[in-house]
Structures are given as C-alpha cells and as structure tokens.
Design a protein around this motif. Structure first.
Motif, PDB file in Angstrom:
ATOM      1  N   ASN A   1      -1.149 -12.167  29.826  1.00  0.00           N
ATOM      2  CA  ASN A   1      -0.340 -12.396  28.622  1.00  0.00           C
ATOM      3  C   ASN A   1       0.663 -11.271  28.397  1.00  0.00           C
ATOM      4  N   ASN A   2       0.803 -10.388  29.391  1.00  0.00           N
ATOM      5  CA  ASN A   2       1.778  -9.282  29.369  1.00  0.00           C
ATOM      6  C   ASN A   2       1.339  -8.132  28.468  1.00  0.00           C
ATOM      7  N   GLN A   3       0.057  -8.049  28.157  1.00  0.00           N
ATOM      8  CA  GLN A   3      -0.471  -6.902  27.431  1.00  0.00           C
ATOM      9  C   GLN A   3      -1.471  -6.163  28.315  1.00  0.00           C
ATOM     10  N   LEU A   4      -1.874  -4.984  27.868  1.00  0.00           N
ATOM     11  CA  LEU A   4      -2.760  -4.132  28.645  1.00  0.00           C
ATOM     12  C   LEU A   4      -4.125  -4.028  27.975  1.00  0.00           C
ATOM     13  N   PHE A   5      -5.167  -4.097  28.785  1.00  0.00           N
ATOM     14  CA  PHE A   5      -6.506  -3.742  28.335  1.00  0.00           C
ATOM     15  C   PHE A   5      -6.708  -2.285  28.724  1.00  0.00           C
ATOM     16  N   ILE A   6      -6.914  -1.422  27.738  1.00  0.00           N
ATOM     17  CA  ILE A   6      -7.109   0.012  27.995  1.00  0.00           C
ATOM     18  C   ILE A   6      -8.488   0.408  27.469  1.00  0.00           C
ATOM     19  N   PHE A   7      -9.268   1.042  28.340  1.00  0.00           N
ATOM     20  CA  PHE A   7     -10.660   1.402  28.030  1.00  0.00           C
ATOM     21  C   PHE A   7     -10.827   2.902  28.246  1.00  0.00           C
ATOM     22  N   ALA A   8     -11.421   3.594  27.258  1.00  0.00           N
ATOM     23  CA  ALA A   8     -11.683   5.028  27.378  1.00  0.00           C
ATOM     24  C   ALA A   8     -13.023   5.361  26.732  1.00  0.00           C
ATOM     25  N   ASN A   9     -13.876   6.031  27.489  1.00  0.00           N
ATOM     26  CA  ASN A   9     -15.201   6.451  27.041  1.00  0.00           C
ATOM     27  C   ASN A   9     -16.104   5.233  26.845  1.00  0.00           C
ATOM     28  N   ARG A  10     -16.114   4.646  25.649  1.00  0.00           N
ATOM     29  CA  ARG A  10     -16.872   3.411  25.411  1.00  0.00           C
ATOM     30  C   ARG A  10     -16.074   2.406  24.582  1.00  0.00           C
ATOM     31  N   ASP A  11     -14.828   2.745  24.292  1.00  0.00           N
ATOM     32  CA  ASP A  11     -14.021   1.893  23.422  1.00  0.00           C
ATOM     33  C   ASP A  11     -12.796   1.361  24.166  1.00  0.00           C
ATOM     34  N   SER A  12     -12.226   0.278  23.637  1.00  0.00           N
ATOM     35  CA  SER A  12     -11.123  -0.371  24.332  1.00  0.00           C
ATOM     36  C   SER A  12     -10.216  -1.079  23.347  1.00  0.00           C
ATOM     37  N   ILE A  13      -8.964  -1.291  23.793  1.00  0.00           N
ATOM     38  CA  ILE A  13      -7.949  -1.921  22.958  1.00  0.00           C
ATOM     39  C   ILE A  13      -7.118  -2.880  23.796  1.00  0.00           C
ATOM     40  N   LEU A  14      -6.416  -3.763  23.103  1.00  0.00           N
ATOM     41  CA  LEU A  14      -5.358  -4.569  23.693  1.00  0.00           C
ATOM     42  C   LEU A  14      -4.045  -3.913  23.282  1.00  0.00           C
ATOM     43  N   TYR A  15      -3.229  -3.528  24.259  1.00  0.00           N
ATOM     44  CA  TYR A  15      -2.042  -2.710  23.989  1.00  0.00           C
ATOM     45  C   TYR A  15      -0.784  -3.458  24.395  1.00  0.00           C
ATOM     46  N   ASP A  16       0.159  -3.538  23.461  1.00  0.00           N
ATOM     47  CA  ASP A  16       1.463  -4.142  23.731  1.00  0.00           C
ATOM     48  C   ASP A  16       2.400  -3.044  24.219  1.00  0.00           C
ATOM     49  N   TRP A  17       2.644  -3.012  25.525  1.00  0.00           N
ATOM     50  CA  TRP A  17       3.434  -1.917  26.098  1.00  0.00           C
ATOM     51  C   TRP A  17       4.918  -2.045  25.768  1.00  0.00           C
ATOM     52  N   GLN A  18       5.372  -3.246  25.390  1.00  0.00           N
ATOM     53  CA  GLN A  18       6.788  -3.414  25.068  1.00  0.00           C
ATOM     54  C   GLN A  18       7.121  -2.839  23.689  1.00  0.00           C
ATOM     55  N   SER A  19       6.192  -2.977  22.743  1.00  0.00           N
ATOM     56  CA  SER A  19       6.409  -2.408  21.410  1.00  0.00           C
ATOM     57  C   SER A  19       5.635  -1.116  21.201  1.00  0.00           C
ATOM     58  N   ASN A  20       4.787  -0.765  22.171  1.00  0.00           N
ATOM     59  CA  ASN A  20       3.918   0.417  22.075  1.00  0.00           C
ATOM     60  C   ASN A  20       3.096   0.400  20.792  1.00  0.00           C
ATOM     61  N   THR A  21       2.413  -0.724  20.609  1.00  0.00           N
ATOM     62  CA  THR A  21       1.524  -0.894  19.464  1.00  0.00           C
ATOM     63  C   THR A  21       0.189  -1.466  19.935  1.00  0.00           C
ATOM     64  N   VAL A  22      -0.841  -1.244  19.140  1.00  0.00           N
ATOM     65  CA  VAL A  22      -2.168  -1.777  19.440  1.00  0.00           C
ATOM     66  C   VAL A  22      -2.269  -3.171  18.831  1.00  0.00           C
ATOM     67  N   ALA A  23      -2.550  -4.163  19.682  1.00  0.00           N
ATOM     68  CA  ALA A  23      -2.646  -5.544  19.223  1.00  0.00           C
ATOM     69  C   ALA A  23      -4.056  -5.912  18.779  1.00  0.00           C
ATOM     70  N   LYS A  24      -5.077  -5.178  19.290  1.00  0.00           N
ATOM     71  CA  LYS A  24      -6.454  -5.567  19.004  1.00  0.00           C
ATOM     72  C   LYS A  24      -7.389  -4.431  19.381  1.00  0.00           C
ATOM     73  N   ASN A  25      -8.456  -4.265  18.635  1.00  0.00           N
ATOM     74  CA  ASN A  25      -9.534  -3.339  18.977  1.00  0.00           C
ATOM     75  C   ASN A  25     -10.770  -4.145  19.348  1.00  0.00           C
ATOM     76  N   PHE A  26     -11.470  -3.713  20.387  1.00  0.00           N
ATOM     77  CA  PHE A  26     -12.661  -4.420  20.838  1.00  0.00           C
ATOM     78  C   PHE A  26     -13.920  -3.665  20.414  1.00  0.00           C
ATOM     79  N   PRO A  27     -15.063  -4.356  20.396  1.00  0.00           N
ATOM     80  CA  PRO A  27     -16.321  -3.665  20.085  1.00  0.00           C
ATOM     81  C   PRO A  27     -16.626  -2.568  21.111  1.00  0.00           C
ATOM     82  N   THR A  28     -17.357  -1.563  20.673  1.00  0.00           N
ATOM     83  CA  THR A  28     -17.808  -0.500  21.570  1.00  0.00           C
ATOM     84  C   THR A  28     -18.822  -1.060  22.563  1.00  0.00           C
ATOM     85  N   ILE A  29     -18.663  -0.703  23.817  1.00  0.00           N
ATOM     86  CA  ILE A  29     -19.613  -1.161  24.827  1.00  0.00           C
ATOM     87  C   ILE A  29     -20.949  -0.442  24.619  1.00  0.00           C
TER      88      ILE A  29
END
Length: 548
Positions: free
Chosen positions: A238-266
């Motif tokens: 869908n042209n967005q990025l899934f970015i994961f660090a440590n135990r948390d992750s987000i859906l990132y819109d690289w064109q607007s450089n904004t966070v589209a969604k936060n996911f539950p902690t693994i």
C-alpha cells in the motif's frame, strides 16, 4: 561430521550434475562435483547438506550482498587490524584516523564468485563497522554509515564483469551519522535510512532536497541497552512502511513522514540489536493481488543480557502480524530452538529458513554461548503448530557478525562469525574465515531451469518463460531480490509469487509457462530480481530479471 548413505551421495551427484548442465559448466565440472561430494560426505539425508566452498576468505564477513552478476560482496569493518587477504601489490590504505592500523595493506572487503570460488580483494577506505545498505534500481550497492570516520559516509559498488570495479566513496554525505541503521529501497528509487545509535530520525539517499525527520518510535523504544538498533523496515504494497524497533511497531507514511498507525507491543523479549531477533516480510502472492502483507519476527534475547553479559536463554518464540488488517495483532508461535542472532532467508519455495545464531546471551564480543547449529524451516502456509521443522546440523557455529544469503542456484551462502574485537583465530568461538553453503531439502535429482526467459520486464507485462523440467504437474515462478545482510537482518528482502498458467509441453522436455510481471513499484521496487522456476517443489536455477 554426519555420514551419508551411498544412495544419498549419488542423489547429490545427480542434483549437482543437473545444475552444472543448466549453467553450461559441462562434464568436467560434473567430475569435480562428484569428487567433492564423495570427499565431503557431510549433511543429513532429506534435511539438506553443507559444503565448505572456501576454506579461508581472508576476511570475516560482517555484511554480505549478492550482485545481479552472481558475485557476492563480502564486507568487514576496517578498525579490526590486518586481515588475512592482501590488497594487490603496491596498494595500501593509509588512513591516520583508523584506530587499529593507519597503514594497512590488507583488504576488508572482497568479491566472492560462486562456482569458481574465486576471491578478489576490494578496497574500502572508511570504517564500515555496523553499517547498512541496499541495491538501487540499477543494481548498484549503496552502502551507508559505519563507525568513526565512516559515520557520515555513503559508498557505492557497481558490479562489473571485467574485474575492475571497486568501492567508491561518494562526495555527498549522510545528514545524520548512522551506526546500526537500516535501509529500505522505496518506490521512487530512493532509500530511506532509519535510526542508528543515538539517532532518532530517518533520512533519504539521495536526499533530493529532503531533510531528516524525527521518529518518535525510536525515542520511545530506546531502553538502557538500546534495543532499537537495526530496526526492521518492510515496504508494504500500500506504499507505506512497517517499522519495528525493540518490541513496538508502526505503519509509516514515507511520503508525508507521518505515523499512520501504531501496533500492539509484541509479547516476549526485545527483538532488535543487541538482542538480535530477525524479521521478514512473508511472500506476496498474485493470487492475493499482492495486497495481503504479513510480517514475521522471530527470536531475540532476554532484556539485560547485553548489558550484564548474562547468558540467559534466548527468545523461544515468533510473532506474526498482518499490518493492513483491521485490528491487527500478533499471533505467537514457539520456536523449536531458542535463538538469538538467527538469520531469516526467504527460500524460492516460499518458505523461510532460520539459520545461524545462539541459544543464550546476546550480540556483542563474547556475548553469546550455546551456538544453534541446526536451522529451522518455517512453512507460512501450514496451519499453526505444524509450520516448523528442524534441518541438518553443521559443524561450523555462526553467531555474532555472521551472514546468510540466497544464491542463484538455490543454495544459502553462509559466512562470517567474529565474536571478538579483533581477529582471534583460536579459543572459544574463534573468528570464522570459512565460507560454506547450505543446500536445503528442495534439491531434486531433476532440477528445472529456464530455456528461455526475459531479461527485463515492465510492470504488468505479460511474458512467457520456457522451463526445462521432467513431466511437471505444476511450475511456480517466484521472484526474489537480493538484500543487504548484516546483524541478523536482510534489508529489503522480498519474494513475489507470480501468477502462472499450467505448464504446456512444447516437446523435448520444455514447458511454456505464461505469467505477468508485478503490477507496480509499490509491490516490486525497480531493480534486479532472481526469477526461480519451481517444478513440483524442486527449485531450479534462477535467472536475473530487471523489473521496472
């Protein structure tokens, strides 16, 4: 050493003989192969087998990437002292900023050629320790950051067929120093570079006028041992990025450089460096319109193991998530072996290989014990609870600073392992200079291969591939790119299963397979991919195809 039956040895000979014929290597190569097989006698029937293809590469491989010409770039750090691979006569690296050897006539990068097993020293000037990279649309390796004098650097390597290509240090630099960052190629052809030690921003290479952008995820996940390094970054269709660090992750819109969604902690342990789990974007399929991405994260280490040197058990589970699903959450599964520093490789069969690593501790010099020397095979399309199986054991442990890369013939190239500050060739877990291959169980006596295949494809283009196989009932065409592998993470790795028709016999063992190229750069960023024919589960020799 594991011993094979005569029947198994003969089967291996048939496999290698078939592959030799496919690449035009002839009878002489087949003789060489059978002598190697009879001499080595390693592996376990039905579970794959290993072969040491290079007894001494001369350098410890911290980073590795397979070029579209079939060669493999091996890369270490420069601040490690002299290596065992000399630069050409009269060539030395004179760098007063090097903290180990200011006058160094040895190589810290090399080009390995599968088949001939030749090794050619490459010249890299600034320190590439714990750096990042990925190939661009033209097959050039773009390599970013490092330590000390390499912190801001951008380097490129353009593969060539004449032996004259080498590393080039670019005049343009990064905007932030990047040590332990991650790269991902984007649909517009640029690369996003995410994070790094004490860096909470993203930037783009080339920048094209863009600055750096603060990423709160990196600040929020920066615990006392910095478990947010080498973040996992996956481009979704869908042209967005899934970015994961440590135990948390987000859906990132690289064109607007904004966070589209936060996911539950693994659930469970930290998953990124230095705790060192691994992650892949599971194969995308034409049957699903390439629109249903799932991410798999496996392994890691107990929190505090890195800081204290505690040899606690590694993580024993995996998490799987569908980021574009409503209410996306983690589905957890147990690993057969607890593992930190495992490398995850997407196989041409659309399975995942988890290989290398240790059962205790974390990354760092002397930070791990109990090497896990048998890989796991994960079948994502099986039902939960039936997805894992354990494959053949290797005699060579590979832990900190080791790599695993898929080759054009379907083998996995394994290199590196240096748990020490400098080259230490004796004692517990010494610096590993041997290079080996692992041949997974999908090798058959009659491997398929292409008689005809396009060298380049436009998005959405229909094409015909002519595959040589033995009475197949079904042939898959699977595209796999070549990632940049380091620190248990293959940057940019992706696999696409193309839509195909049933194979049509056109005589002489050739089968026409009609297919369609990926629909867009969001599904398949422009660049070179290995196109694998898979006939009834038997993997054939891939051809390189340029998409875009």
């Amino acid at each position: 050493m594991r011993w094979e039956s005569t029947q198994s040895v003969l089967m291996r000979f048939k496999v290698e003989q078939g592959r030799a014929k496919m690449v035009g290597m002839g009878a002489m190569w087949a003789v060489v192969v059978v002598l190697q097989v009879i001499t080595m006698l390693t592996g376990v029937t039905g579970q794959g087998y290993y072969e040491v293809v290079l007894p001494n590469a001369g350098i410890a491989t911290m980073h590795a990437a397979v070029t579209h010409l079939g060669s493999v770039v091996l890369l270490d750090r420069t601040n490690v002292g002299v290596s065992q691979l000399n630069l050409p006569d009269g060539v030395c690296r004179d760098n007063p900023e090097d903290r180990a050897t200011t006058h160094d006539c040895t190589a810290h990068s090399a080009l390995y050629t599968p088949g001939s097993n030749a090794i050619r020293p490459l010249f890299v000037f600034t320190d590439t320790w714990c750096s990042s990279g990925q190939f661009d649309a033209n097959g050039q390796l773009v390599q970013t950051g490092g330590d000390a004098d390499g912190l801001m650097k951008i380097r490129t390597f353009a593969p060539c067929g004449d032996g004259n290509c080498d590393w080039v240090e670019q005049g343009t630099q990064l905007q932030n120093g990047r040590w332990y960052a991650s790269n991902q190629i984007l649909p517009d052809g640029t690369q996003i570079v995410v994070g790094g030690r004490s860096v909470q921003t993203v930037e783009y290479v080339p920048a094209n006028g863009r600055g750096t952008f603060y990423l709160d995820l990196l600040a929020q996940t920066n615990d006392a041992q910095m478990d947010n390094l080498y973040p996992f970054v996956h481009l979704l269709p869908n042209n967005q990025l899934f970015i994961f660090a440590n135990r948390d992750s987000i859906l990132y819109d690289w064109q607007s450089n904004t966070v589209a969604k936060n996911f539950p902690t693994i659930p469970g342990e930290p998953r990124n460096y230095p705790s060192a789990g691994s992650s892949v974007l599971l194969p995308l399929t034409a049957e699903g319109g390439f629109s249903w991405p799932e991410v798999l994260v496996c392994g890691g280490a107990q929190y505090g193991a890195y800081m204290s040197g505690n040899m606690a058990d590694a993580s024993g589970n995996c998490g799987r998530i569908a980021p574009l699903a409503d209410g996306a959450g983690w589905a957890m599964e147990d690993l057969p072996h607890k593992r930190t520093m495992g490398d995850m490789v997407l196989l041409p069969t659309r399975d995942v290989l988890i290989i290398n690593g240790a059962g205790n501790g974390a990354q760092g010099w002397g930070g791990a014990s109990n090497p896990v020397q048998a890989p796991e095979l994960y079948k994502p399309n099986n039902a939960a609870g039936t997805r894992f199986s354990t494959l053949a054991y290797t005699d060579i442990p590979r832990v900190y600073h080791s790599t695993a890369n898929l080759l054009q013939d379907g083998r996995i190239l394994l290199a590196g392992s240096n748990t020490h500050q400098f080259y230490t060739l004796t004692g517990n877990l010494p610096t590993e200079l041997r290079v080996e291959t692992f041949s997974p169980p999908y090798f058959g006596a009659n491997p398929s291969g292409f008689t005809t295949v396009p060298g380049a494809l436009a998005y959405g283009q229909d094409f015909t591939a002519v595959v040589k196989a033995t009475a197949p009932t079904f042939i898959e065409l699977n595209l796999v790119n070549a990632p940049f592998v380091t620190h248990s993470y293959a940057m940019g790795q992706r696999l696409l299963q193309l839509a195909v028709t049933a194979p049509a016999d056109n005589g002489a063992g050739d089968y026409n397979v009609f297919s369609t190229a990926p629909p867009s750069q969001q599904v398949a960023p422009a660049g070179y991919y290995m196109l694998f024919p898979v006939a009834d589960g038997i993997v054939g020799y891939a051809s390189w195809v340029k998409i875009g």
